[in-house]
Motif scaffolding. Sequence first.
Motif, PDB file in Angstrom:
ATOM      1  N   SER A  36       0.643  -1.155  -0.113  1.00  0.00           N
ATOM      2  CA  SER A  36       0.075  -0.039   0.141  1.00  0.00           C
ATOM      3  C   SER A  36       0.891   1.300  -0.054  1.00  0.00           C
ATOM      4  N   CYS A  41      -1.740   3.645  -1.762  1.00  0.00           N
ATOM      5  CA  CYS A  41      -3.281   3.378  -1.565  1.00  0.00           C
ATOM      6  C   CYS A  41      -3.398   2.945  -0.150  1.00  0.00           C
ATOM      7  N   HIS A  42      -4.569   2.475   0.376  1.00  0.00           N
ATOM      8  CA  HIS A  42      -4.972   2.059   1.532  1.00  0.00           C
ATOM      9  C   HIS A  42      -4.607   0.601   1.578  1.00  0.00           C
ATOM     10  N   GLU A  44      -6.302  -1.351   3.101  1.00  0.00           N
ATOM     11  CA  GLU A  44      -7.944  -2.163   3.299  1.00  0.00           C
ATOM     12  C   GLU A  44      -8.216  -2.205   1.438  1.00  0.00           C
TER      13      GLU A  44
END
Length: 58
Positions: A36, A41-42, A44
């Motif tokens: 990530s 990005c995340h 999740e």
Amino acid sequence: MTPAEFARRMEVAPSTVYRWINNERNMTYEHTVLASRILNCHAEDFYEVTFISKRKRR
């Protein structure tokens, strides 16, 4: 970014990245966090949520 470049930045073998891509192996949480950061990005975003409905009680 190519899978080979991603593997280099993740410090894993290219075959590991291809196994992740083909859902043959799951990433560890530590690899997910590192990925990530590399991909901006995340963590999740790497997980899919599946909802399971409860059975009705009689």
